[in-house]
Design a protein around this motif. Structure first.
Motif, PDB file in Angstrom:
ATOM      1  N   GLN A  32       0.847  -1.211   0.000  1.00 41.34           N
ATOM      2  CA  GLN A  32       0.000   0.000   0.000  1.00 41.34           C
ATOM      3  C   GLN A  32       0.877   1.254   0.000  1.00 41.34           C
ATOM      4  OE1 GLN A  32       0.072  -2.212   2.597  1.00 41.34           O
ATOM      5  NE2 GLN A  32      -1.564  -3.563   1.953  1.00 41.34           N
ATOM      6  N   PHE A  33       1.918   1.232  -0.787  1.00 43.37           N
ATOM      7  CA  PHE A  33       2.918   2.305  -0.777  1.00 43.37           C
ATOM      8  C   PHE A  33       2.319   3.696  -0.982  1.00 43.37           C
ATOM      9  CE2 PHE A  33       5.957   5.015  -2.973  1.00 43.37           C
ATOM     10  CZ  PHE A  33       7.035   4.968  -2.110  1.00 43.37           C
ATOM     11  N   ILE A  34       1.477   3.815  -2.001  1.00 43.51           N
ATOM     12  CA  ILE A  34       0.922   5.130  -2.366  1.00 43.51           C
ATOM     13  C   ILE A  34       0.102   5.721  -1.215  1.00 43.51           C
ATOM     14  CG2 ILE A  34      -0.718   6.297  -3.929  1.00 43.51           C
ATOM     15  CD1 ILE A  34       1.771   5.622  -5.410  1.00 43.51           C
ATOM     16  N   THR A  38       4.392  10.028   1.943  1.00 43.54           N
ATOM     17  CA  THR A  38       4.015  11.434   2.078  1.00 43.54           C
ATOM     18  C   THR A  38       4.698  12.314   1.022  1.00 43.54           C
ATOM     19  OG1 THR A  38       5.829  11.842   3.611  1.00 43.54           O
ATOM     20  CG2 THR A  38       3.724  11.165   4.577  1.00 43.54           C
ATOM     21  N   ARG A  39       5.486  11.683   0.163  1.00 50.21           N
ATOM     22  CA  ARG A  39       6.226  12.398  -0.889  1.00 50.21           C
ATOM     23  C   ARG A  39       7.188  13.430  -0.296  1.00 50.21           C
ATOM     24  NH1 ARG A  39       1.186  13.691  -4.776  1.00 50.21           N
ATOM     25  NH2 ARG A  39       0.050  13.582  -2.838  1.00 50.21           N
ATOM     26  N   CYS A  40       7.777  13.063   0.835  1.00 51.28           N
ATOM     27  CA  CYS A  40       8.651  14.016   1.532  1.00 51.28           C
ATOM     28  C   CYS A  40       9.999  14.169   0.857  1.00 51.28           C
ATOM     29  CB  CYS A  40       8.846  13.563   2.980  1.00 51.28           C
ATOM     30  SG  CYS A  40       9.871  12.075   3.117  1.00 51.28           S
ATOM     31  N   ASN A  41      10.376  13.194   0.006  1.00 50.25           N
ATOM     32  CA  ASN A  41      11.640  13.285  -0.731  1.00 50.25           C
ATOM     33  C   ASN A  41      12.855  12.782   0.055  1.00 50.25           C
ATOM     34  OD1 ASN A  41      11.708  13.971  -3.388  1.00 50.25           O
ATOM     35  ND2 ASN A  41      12.647  15.961  -3.073  1.00 50.25           N
ATOM     36  N   ALA A  42      12.653  12.386   1.308  1.00 44.76           N
ATOM     37  CA  ALA A  42      13.815  12.022   2.136  1.00 44.76           C
ATOM     38  C   ALA A  42      14.586  10.843   1.542  1.00 44.76           C
ATOM     39  CB  ALA A  42      13.359  11.696   3.551  1.00 44.76           C
ATOM     40  N   CYS A  43      13.876   9.887   0.982  1.00 45.99           N
ATOM     41  CA  CYS A  43      14.575   8.722   0.400  1.00 45.99           C
ATOM     42  C   CYS A  43      15.359   9.124  -0.839  1.00 45.99           C
ATOM     43  CB  CYS A  43      13.579   7.608   0.086  1.00 45.99           C
ATOM     44  SG  CYS A  43      12.250   8.114  -1.024  1.00 45.99           S
ATOM     45  N   VAL A  44      14.812  10.055  -1.594  1.00 48.71           N
ATOM     46  CA  VAL A  44      15.492  10.529  -2.807  1.00 48.71           C
ATOM     47  C   VAL A  44      16.842  11.137  -2.422  1.00 48.71           C
ATOM     48  CG1 VAL A  44      15.353  12.131  -4.759  1.00 48.71           C
ATOM     49  CG2 VAL A  44      13.283  10.977  -3.949  1.00 48.71           C
ATOM     50  N   PHE A  59       5.826  10.828  -6.335  1.00 50.91           N
ATOM     51  CA  PHE A  59       6.177   9.630  -5.585  1.00 50.91           C
ATOM     52  C   PHE A  59       7.544   9.115  -6.043  1.00 50.91           C
ATOM     53  CE2 PHE A  59       1.524   9.602  -5.297  1.00 50.91           C
ATOM     54  CZ  PHE A  59       1.365   9.420  -3.930  1.00 50.91           C
ATOM     55  N   PRO A  60       8.355   8.628  -5.108  1.00 49.57           N
ATOM     56  CA  PRO A  60       9.687   8.155  -5.489  1.00 49.57           C
ATOM     57  C   PRO A  60       9.624   6.863  -6.292  1.00 49.57           C
ATOM     58  CG  PRO A  60       9.259   7.653  -3.186  1.00 49.57           C
ATOM     59  CD  PRO A  60       8.101   8.476  -3.661  1.00 49.57           C
ATOM     60  N   GLU A  61      10.448   6.789  -7.305  1.00 50.68           N
ATOM     61  CA  GLU A  61      10.585   5.554  -8.068  1.00 50.68           C
ATOM     62  C   GLU A  61      12.043   5.380  -8.472  1.00 50.68           C
ATOM     63  OE1 GLU A  61       7.587   6.698 -11.041  1.00 50.68           O
ATOM     64  OE2 GLU A  61       9.187   6.636 -12.539  1.00 50.68           O
ATOM     65  N   ALA A  78      15.756   6.668   6.248  1.00 51.18           N
ATOM     66  CA  ALA A  78      15.329   8.066   6.106  1.00 51.18           C
ATOM     67  C   ALA A  78      13.814   8.222   6.137  1.00 51.18           C
ATOM     68  CB  ALA A  78      15.869   8.632   4.800  1.00 51.18           C
ATOM     69  N   CYS A  79      13.100   7.170   5.819  1.00 52.26           N
ATOM     70  CA  CYS A  79      11.636   7.263   5.675  1.00 52.26           C
ATOM     71  C   CYS A  79      10.946   7.259   7.040  1.00 52.26           C
ATOM     72  CB  CYS A  79      11.136   6.083   4.831  1.00 52.26           C
ATOM     73  SG  CYS A  79       9.358   6.158   4.565  1.00 52.26           S
ATOM     74  N   GLN A  80      10.187   8.305   7.302  1.00 49.12           N
ATOM     75  CA  GLN A  80       9.488   8.438   8.584  1.00 49.12           C
ATOM     76  C   GLN A  80       8.062   7.892   8.527  1.00 49.12           C
ATOM     77  OE1 GLN A  80      11.170   9.748  11.398  1.00 49.12           O
ATOM     78  NE2 GLN A  80      12.806   9.386   9.905  1.00 49.12           N
TER      79      GLN A  80
HETATM   80  S1  SF4 Z   1      11.042   8.832   2.531  1.00 55.95           S
HETATM   81 FE1  SF4 Z   1       9.208   7.539   2.676  1.00 55.95          FE
HETATM   82  S2  SF4 Z   1       7.465   8.976   2.787  1.00 55.95           S
HETATM   83 FE2  SF4 Z   1       9.256  10.145   2.055  1.00 55.95          FE
HETATM   84  S3  SF4 Z   1       9.096  10.066  -0.199  1.00 55.95           S
HETATM   85 FE3  SF4 Z   1      10.407   8.348   0.440  1.00 55.95          FE
HETATM   86  S4  SF4 Z   1       9.005   6.583   0.659  1.00 55.95           S
HETATM   87 FE4  SF4 Z   1       7.739   8.453   0.620  1.00 55.95          FE
END
Ligand code: SF4
Ligand code: SF4
Ligand code: SF4
Length: 163
Positions: A32-34, A38-44, A59-61, A78-80
């Protein structure tokens, strides 16, 4: 007389429904990723190989043309949100297409040399250059073989869990 739907679209000027491209998320993406991202960008920002990009809707891909996943876990750390909290990493492997140079009689072993898991072996065949053979059980889905392929013959495919 019944008319095939794709032919009907041609006859009546409508485009057939486009198939959405397969999207690959970071390794621990939940089903249920979507709903949870939160599209916070932290993982990017955390990914040291910079293969996580902002995709559709922010959304990160993953973009394996930029490099490979080392399974370092920086994105998960990094993902909260719960978005990257799956117990197991993804299930995916690669497919080698007919664009492969070896299949066209040109000696090339670049993908095999890129694969630390030794999931691509080259099999000698009479009258042909050695052909790549994938051991999908050994393949981790890291994507390291994709960018180096000189003929863009390698693509990632999902084998199980969808992200
Ligand atoms: S860190 Fe987590 S919540 Fe933020 S964009 Fe990446 S997957 Fe989504
Ligand atoms: S595990 Fe590491 S290399 Fe792989 S996508 Fe996450 S941050 Fe990037
Ligand atoms: S995706 Fe990774 S493990 Fe799988 S064949 Fe390519 S380099 Fe090897």
């Amino acid at each position: 007389m019944s008319v095939d739907p794709s032919r009907r679209s041609l006859l009546f000027g409508r485009k057939p429904a486009a198939q959405s491209p397969v999207v690959f998320r970071p390794p621990w993406a939940i089903a249920q990723f979507i709903e949870h991202c939160t599209r916070c960008n932290a993982c990017v920002e955390a990914c040291p190989t910079q293969i996580i990009v902002r995709g559709d809707g922010g959304f990160p891909e993953l973009d394996f043309t930029r490099g490979e996943c080392s399974f370092c876990g920086e994105c998960r750390t990094a993902c909260q949100s719960p978005a990257l909290s799956a117990a197991q990493t993804w299930q995916q492997t690669i497919r080698i297409s007919e664009r492969c140079l070896a299949g066209q009689g040109v000696e090339c072993r670049v993908c095999g040399e890129s694969c630390d898991a030794r999931a691509i072996r080259f099999i000698l065949q009479p009258g042909r250059v050695a052909q790549p053979q994938l051991d999908s059980e050994a393949c981790t889905g890291c994507g390291a073989c994709i960018a180096p392929c000189p003929s863009q013959a390698i693509a990632m495919i999902q084998t199980g869990k969808t992200a």
